[in-house]
Design an enzyme around this catalytic site. Structure first.
Site, PDB file in Angstrom:
ATOM      1  N   ASP A  42       0.720  -1.256  -0.018  1.00 22.97           N
ATOM      2  CA  ASP A  42      -0.175  -0.028   0.181  1.00 22.97           C
ATOM      3  C   ASP A  42       0.700   1.384   0.167  1.00 22.97           C
ATOM      4  OD1 ASP A  42      -2.298   1.702   0.148  1.00 22.97           O
ATOM      5  OD2 ASP A  42      -3.122   1.044   2.078  1.00 22.97           O
ATOM      6  N   ASP A  43       0.654   1.964  -1.107  1.00 27.23           N
ATOM      7  CA  ASP A  43       1.308   3.237  -1.320  1.00 27.23           C
ATOM      8  C   ASP A  43       2.915   3.332  -1.321  1.00 27.23           C
ATOM      9  OD1 ASP A  43      -0.791   4.709  -1.233  1.00 27.23           O
ATOM     10  OD2 ASP A  43      -0.363   5.973   0.588  1.00 27.23           O
ATOM     11  N   CYS A  81      -5.963   5.374  -3.744  1.00 25.60           N
ATOM     12  CA  CYS A  81      -5.902   4.015  -3.487  1.00 25.60           C
ATOM     13  C   CYS A  81      -7.206   3.369  -4.158  1.00 25.60           C
ATOM     14  CB  CYS A  81      -6.146   3.837  -1.857  1.00 25.60           C
ATOM     15  SG  CYS A  81      -6.223   2.016  -1.485  1.00 25.60           S
ATOM     16  N   HIS A 141     -11.031  -1.484   1.266  1.00 30.20           N
ATOM     17  CA  HIS A 141     -11.090   0.159   1.022  1.00 30.20           C
ATOM     18  C   HIS A 141     -11.787   0.052  -0.246  1.00 30.20           C
ATOM     19  CE1 HIS A 141      -9.129   4.077   1.104  1.00 30.20           C
ATOM     20  NE2 HIS A 141     -10.304   4.071   1.536  1.00 30.20           N
TER      21      HIS A 141
END
Length: 275
Positions: A42-43, A81, A141
């Site tokens: 993530d990221d 995201c 998410h």
């Protein structure tokens, strides 16, 4: 004995797709279907792994994947995201399903907010129809509504959080008034002071152990190195010479690399070898 066939390892997008297939021709047809492990960080920056030239980062397990797979050097990821996750799971441009921005976070909120429409067909739904056991461990998410979660989109089991991020120890979303966000399927659970990367990795490993004799799709959606950058203390001394914000970020990258390694090591322990 089974063998591991690496089809795609897209580190540029923080993603690695491994296909695990049976090598014994006399096994039942159902057991010959390849198992699929999807790893997603993530990221993580496009070049933030040693195999992409980041000399200050310790990423032996990501490097291990790159050596036997494919490094994407010209690829596209959405700027935020949720659209990237929608594209990953549906294979469609996220705008086609209305996922242009962040989705709803709090499952308890009266306002439903944005959730990925149930009309979208995910990879999990397709594989489930083919007899796969499907599991998501980590970050969803794509909408926190209990009517629009992983179980409604093809996953047999879900362990993790529904929103954008959580503190790794108290499992709270930290913006605004904050809220608790840790779930096992549709049941909110409380594991205060237990480190979330370990919790989700342990659950992913248990899923593999329980389903090695049948086709499975495991989606390990790590929450690191996304904010809040709370690395495993094991990696804090390694980056003491770096300045913030690179120091905490580097530790978070090595932490997620280490948990990827735990999953890969379990694959080997279970009798899977890599071609």
């Amino acid at each position: 004995m089974t063998r591991l066939i690496s089809l795609i390892r897209s580190l540029a997008l923080g993603c690695a797709l491994l296909v695990l297939s049976a090598s014994c021709d006399d096994r039942p047809a159902e057991q010959k279907k390849p198992n699929i492990l999807l790893l997603y960080t993530d990221d993580q920056g496009t070049l933030d792994a040693a195999c992409y030239g980041a000399g200050d980062l310790y990423t032996p397990n990501i490097d291990r994947l790159s050596r036997s797979g494919i490094r994407f050097t010209q690829a596209y990821a959405h700027t935020v995201c949720c659209p990237s996750r929608a594209a990953l799971l549906t294979g469609r441009h996220p705008q086609r399903s209305g996922i242009n921005n962040w989705t709803q976070n709090d499952a308890h909120a009266e306002e439903k907010g944005i959730n990925m429409p149930l009309s979208e067909v995910t990879l999990a739904e397709v594989l489930k129809k083919q007899g796969y056991r499907t599991g998501l461990f980590g970050k969803w998410h794509l909408g926190a509504s209990l009517e629009n979660g992983p179980l409604e989109q093809g996953f047999d089991t879900f362990y993790g959080f529904r929103g954008g991020f959580i503190d790794n120890y108290v499992h709270f979303f930290l913006h605004g008034m904050g809220f608790h966000d840790l779930w096992s399927n549709k049941t909110e659970i409380f594991e205060r002071n237990r480190y979330f990367p370990d919790l989700m990795t342990d659950q992913a490993i248990q899923f593999m152990e329980e389903n090695m004799d049948r086709p499975f799709f495991l989606y390990a959606a790590f929450n690191l190195p996304h904010y809040p950058e709370q690395p495993d203390s094991l990696f804090v001394p390694r980056y003491a010479m770096l300045e913030e914000p690179r120091r905490s970020y580097a530790g978070a990258v090595s932490t997620v690399d280490d948990r990827i390694g735990r999953i890969l090591n379990k694959i080997e322990e279970l009798g899977i070898r890599e071609n």
